[in-house]
Design a protein around this motif. Structure first.
Motif, short mmCIF file in Angstrom:
data_model
loop_
_atom_site.label_atom_id
_atom_site.label_comp_id
_atom_site.label_asym_id
_atom_site.label_seq_id
_atom_site.Cartn_x
_atom_site.Cartn_y
_atom_site.Cartn_z
N LEU A 27 7.59 55.66 25.56
CA LEU A 27 9.07 56.09 25.50
C LEU A 27 9.73 54.93 26.64
N THR A 28 8.70 54.46 27.32
CA THR A 28 8.91 53.12 28.47
C THR A 28 8.13 51.66 28.33
N GLY A 29 8.94 50.93 28.76
CA GLY A 29 8.12 49.78 29.06
C GLY A 29 8.77 48.45 29.25
N ILE A 30 8.54 47.94 29.09
CA ILE A 30 8.58 46.10 28.87
C ILE A 30 8.76 45.04 27.95
N SER A 31 8.80 44.28 27.67
CA SER A 31 8.54 43.20 26.80
C SER A 31 9.11 41.40 27.03
N ILE A 32 8.17 40.96 26.89
CA ILE A 32 8.99 39.61 27.63
C ILE A 32 8.47 38.38 25.96
N LYS A 33 9.52 38.07 26.03
CA LYS A 33 9.90 36.32 24.69
C LYS A 33 9.72 35.41 25.46
N THR A 34 8.80 34.19 25.67
CA THR A 34 8.56 33.22 25.69
C THR A 34 8.49 32.26 24.97
N GLU A 35 9.41 31.01 25.04
CA GLU A 35 9.51 30.24 24.25
C GLU A 35 9.10 28.91 24.01
N ARG B 138 4.42 49.25 26.29
CA ARG B 138 4.45 50.97 26.42
C ARG B 138 4.15 51.83 26.98
N THR C 104 4.87 54.82 35.86
CA THR C 104 5.26 53.85 34.87
C THR C 104 5.06 52.00 35.79
N SER D 166 7.12 59.54 37.99
CA SER D 166 6.50 59.78 36.50
C SER D 166 7.41 57.58 36.66
N ILE D 167 8.26 57.45 37.35
CA ILE D 167 8.56 55.79 37.42
C ILE D 167 7.93 55.03 38.36
N LEU E 99 4.11 55.68 28.65
CA LEU E 99 4.75 57.33 28.53
C LEU E 99 4.66 57.29 26.88
N PHE F 148 3.23 47.25 35.00
CA PHE F 148 3.52 45.70 35.69
C PHE F 148 1.80 45.25 36.13
#
Lengths: 150, 158
Positions: free
Chosen positions: B147-155, B142, B35, B31-32, B144, B40
């Motif tokens: 339950l898992t994921g990634i978030s990106i914030k750009t300015e 996001r 995910t 699962s890792i 699964l 990616f």
């Protein structure tokens, strides 16, 4: 050398390679400005690696019925969990499955808390298994003593 | 007799636990991997869409407000269904001027477009011209069951 002792040496070597040799090589071939930033982190991982290797030796060289084996086995499980949290938390185990990275105007967050929760469940099961194995070994000894006595 | 039963019962419990631990470990590793690959792969496609195309269009609405629309192409090349959301905020001196967001649910192999529309009120346009606006772009992936994921914030400041 018995199979159990060979297993202990093998596990200790794997721990040394994974947590001492590989991180040190990683540090060696990294650009110097980055290496300087993570040097402390790598040294801490290497110390964990050495402690884990020693615990593997203690565990597999001690008698299966000995409380020392049970204690070293439990300590190993807990230490592996701590090392996993330490590495995934970028040096801070309290991050507990959430990595926050910031560079200039970019912020990156990675969420994988569910994997940590599953890992904790696996570690608990493993500790339970170790306990049962220890109790079983002790019972076997008790049974053998009874049979010899009678 | 009872002792023998106890010992064999314990041995049975140990073997069940061993099997369960092995299954859980293999499941965790798989699962890792799934995910990581899914997240990616989506991240790569959305970032290349954001950087390749000049995806911001501006237009004047009939009510005099300035409309800004943006679209981000997203492709789920991974193995798990995922929810992808994006948000764009325009700020002046830390004060929010406009905000727009969109979300998509993508099954494995699906692709879609995130359409984000913002509207800057007419009375704020003069402030927008005088000051240096800041744009914040949020991208959240996001999987699964979220339950898992990634978030990106750009300015981005102009």
């Amino acid at each position: 050398m018995s199979r159990e002792k060979a297993k202990g040496v093998g596990n200790a070597l794997v721990a040394i390679v994974a947590l001492v040799v590989v991180p040190q090589l990683f540090l060696k071939y990294m650009p110097s400005f980055m290496a300087h930033l993570i040097e402390k982190f790598i040294v801490e991982i290497s110390i964990f690696g050495i402690v884990i290797a020693v615990l593997y030796i203690i565990k597999h060289f001690s008698d299966i019925k000995s409380p020392l084996r049970l204690l070293s086995s439990i300590a190993l499980n807990l230490l592996w969990l701590y090392v996993f949290l330490f590495i995934t938390g970028s040096g801070n185990p309290a991050n507990f499955g959430v990595i926050n990275l910031k560079a200039d105007a970019v912020e990156l967050s990675i969420y994988f808390r569910i994997f940590i929760q599953i890992l904790i469940f696996i570690i608990l099961l493993q500790i339970l298994k170790d306990l049962l194995e220890f109790m079983n070994a002790r019972k076997d000894v008790g049974k053998a003593t009874d049979e010899t006595g009678s | 007799m009872k002792c023998n039963e106890g010992v064999s019962g314990m041995r049975f419990a140990i073997s069940i636990l061993r099997a369960l631990i092995a299954v859980l470990k293999i499941g965790l590793v798989i699962s890792i991997f799934l995910t990581g690959y899914t997240v990616f792969s989506i991240l790569g496609s959305s970032l290349s869409s954001l950087t390749k195309e000049s995806s911001f269009d501006t237009y004047i609405n009939p009510d005099g407000s300035l409309g800004v629309s943006s679209s981000i192409e997203v492709n789920n090349g991974g193995y798990l269904a995922s929810t992808v959301s994006a948000k764009i905020r325009i700020l002046i001196d830390g004060e929010k001027l406009a905000e727009g967001e969109d979300a998509l649910y993508l099954k494995s192999g699906d692709s879609g477009k995130l359409e984000i529309d913002l509207s800057i009120p007419g009375e704020d346009l003069s402030r927008l011209m005088k000051s240096r606006p800041e744009t914040e772009i949020y991208l959240d992936i996001r999987t699964l069951n979220n339950l898992t994921g990634i978030s990106i914030k750009t300015e981005v400041s102009e």
